[in-house]
Scaffold this active site. Structure first.
Site, PDB file in Angstrom:
ATOM      1  N   TYR A  92     -12.127  13.151  -4.527  1.00 17.92           N
ATOM      2  CA  TYR A  92     -11.073  13.010  -5.535  1.00 17.92           C
ATOM      3  C   TYR A  92     -10.478  14.360  -5.945  1.00 17.92           C
ATOM      4  O   TYR A  92      -9.252  14.521  -5.994  1.00 17.92           O
ATOM      5  CB  TYR A  92     -11.666  12.288  -6.742  1.00 17.92           C
ATOM      6  CG  TYR A  92     -10.769  12.116  -7.946  1.00 17.92           C
ATOM      7  CD1 TYR A  92      -9.859  11.061  -8.001  1.00 17.92           C
ATOM      8  CD2 TYR A  92     -10.860  12.978  -9.036  1.00 17.92           C
ATOM      9  CE1 TYR A  92      -9.055  10.878  -9.124  1.00 17.92           C
ATOM     10  CE2 TYR A  92     -10.066  12.804 -10.156  1.00 17.92           C
ATOM     11  CZ  TYR A  92      -9.161  11.754 -10.194  1.00 17.92           C
ATOM     12  OH  TYR A  92      -8.367  11.578 -11.299  1.00 17.92           O
ATOM     13  N   ASP A 151       0.855  -1.183   0.000  1.00 17.32           N
ATOM     14  CA  ASP A 151       0.000   0.000   0.000  1.00 17.32           C
ATOM     15  C   ASP A 151       0.888   1.228   0.000  1.00 17.32           C
ATOM     16  O   ASP A 151       1.571   1.517   0.989  1.00 17.32           O
ATOM     17  CB  ASP A 151      -0.887  -0.046   1.244  1.00 17.32           C
ATOM     18  CG  ASP A 151      -1.779   1.160   1.407  1.00 17.32           C
ATOM     19  OD1 ASP A 151      -1.730   2.071   0.558  1.00 17.32           O
ATOM     20  OD2 ASP A 151      -2.531   1.202   2.402  1.00 17.32           O
ATOM     21  N   LYS A 173      -6.571  15.628  -5.493  1.00 14.65           N
ATOM     22  CA  LYS A 173      -5.701  16.016  -6.608  1.00 14.65           C
ATOM     23  C   LYS A 173      -5.142  17.425  -6.407  1.00 14.65           C
ATOM     24  O   LYS A 173      -3.997  17.705  -6.785  1.00 14.65           O
ATOM     25  CB  LYS A 173      -6.471  15.916  -7.926  1.00 14.65           C
ATOM     26  CG  LYS A 173      -6.798  14.488  -8.347  1.00 14.65           C
ATOM     27  CD  LYS A 173      -5.549  13.629  -8.460  1.00 14.65           C
ATOM     28  CE  LYS A 173      -5.824  12.265  -9.073  1.00 14.65           C
ATOM     29  NZ  LYS A 173      -4.601  11.421  -9.097  1.00 14.65           N
TER      30      LYS A 173
END
Length: 305
Positions: free
Chosen positions: A171, A72, A175
């Site tokens: 999301y 991970d 970003k």
């Protein structure tokens, strides 16, 4: 001879999609590659190493070298082990491409805490942890060698960070964080001779089949495929190459046959007041400026709620 002969690269999330495309392109250019993958099955139960090992086998058939790393990238222990895998397997680490991520889309009213946390963790913390341990390696290598060392970071962001996609309140902020993080990493790496850049690819992936613009990513029946992930990988490889030594702290959009270099944010209209601001003066100056402007939604259709 390739532009990356002798270089060693780690690519996160490289078992599928964009990451796989980047791994193959860097291998074509001569890099030895660590193919990172979480290594769990789609349903989260059990281990699935098939995809990452298949990428390594494909690189071997090309005459290149690659090893898998199952872990991970957002876990500090796994991220540190990822760097160690590169050094133990190939003697060095020269390039880090941060790519791993997934989506859990929902409008803000409907998004669960778990879906917010998990997406931000993999994208933003995954970039942070990988960059942290790569940068630590390069700092120590620079100290031991007494000078600059070859070091490249290429981060993966999205134009959604600019537009605030309404169906991605996890999301898009992740970003945005990646952009800010990597710009800071670029400044840190300058001291050691390294670069760090951000690329916003438009490509057909497992993530692109969701959201309001999913149809634009469909594969065409004929003609050039603008959304083929392979269109984006040469830019990642170029930014990882010696030729890109003078390119750092830059943002790019890449898709099809086009590369866009993003401008830095700049100041817009400026207003000065004779005294300290109050509500009346603010409206006197700002009211006329905004009264004829429509709310900015940047072409994104609002989701049903």
């Amino acid at each position: 001879m390739g532009t990356l002969d002798g270089k060693v690269a780690v690519i996160t999330g490289a078992a599928n999609g964009l990451g796989k495309s980047h791994a193959l392109e860097l291998a074509r250019q001569g890099a030895r590659v660590v193919v990172n993958d979480i290594g769990t099955s789609v349903d989260g139960a059990g281990r699935d190493e098939t995809a990452a090992r298949a990428v390594c086998e494909e690189i071997a058939k090309m005459g290149g070298e690659a090893v898998p790393h199952f872990g991970d990238c957002a876990d500090f222990g796994d991220a540190q082990a990822m760097v160690k895998t590169a050094v133990d397997s190939f003697g060095s680490l020269d390039i880090l491409i941060c790519n791993a991520g997934f989506t859990r889309d929902a409008v803000i009213f409907n998004m669960s805490e778990e879906d917010f946390d998990s997406v931000v963790r993999v994208h933003l913390k995954g970039h942070f942890a990988a960059q942290k341990f790569a940068a630590m390696y390069w700092r120590e290598k620079s100290k031991s060698e007494g000078g600059p060392v070859y070091s490249r970071v290429v981060a993966t962001a999205s134009e959604s960070f600019l537009f605030g996609t309404p169906g991605q309140p996890n999301y898009a902020p992740a970003k945005a964080g990646i952009v800010s993080l990597t710009l800071g990493t670029a400044k840190v790496l300058l001291k050691y001779g390294g670069t760090a850049n951000i690329v916003m690819p438009r490509a057909r992936t497992r993530m692109s089949h969701r959201g309001p613009f999913a149809a634009m990513f469909d594969e065409p029946e004929e003609g050039f495929d603008n959304m083929n992930p392979a269109n984006t990988s040469p830019l990642f490889a170029y930014l990882a190459s010696p030729q890109a030594q003078n390119i750092t702290a830059q943002l790019f959009i890449v898709w099809g046959k086009q590369v866009v270099v993003m401008n830095r944010p700049s100041h817009g209209a400026t207003f000065d007041n004779d005294t300290a601001w109050n509500a009346e003066d603010l409206h006197k100056h700002l009211g006329p400026h905004f009264e004829k402007q429509e709310p900015i939604v940047d072409g994104y259709p609002l989701p049903e709620v």
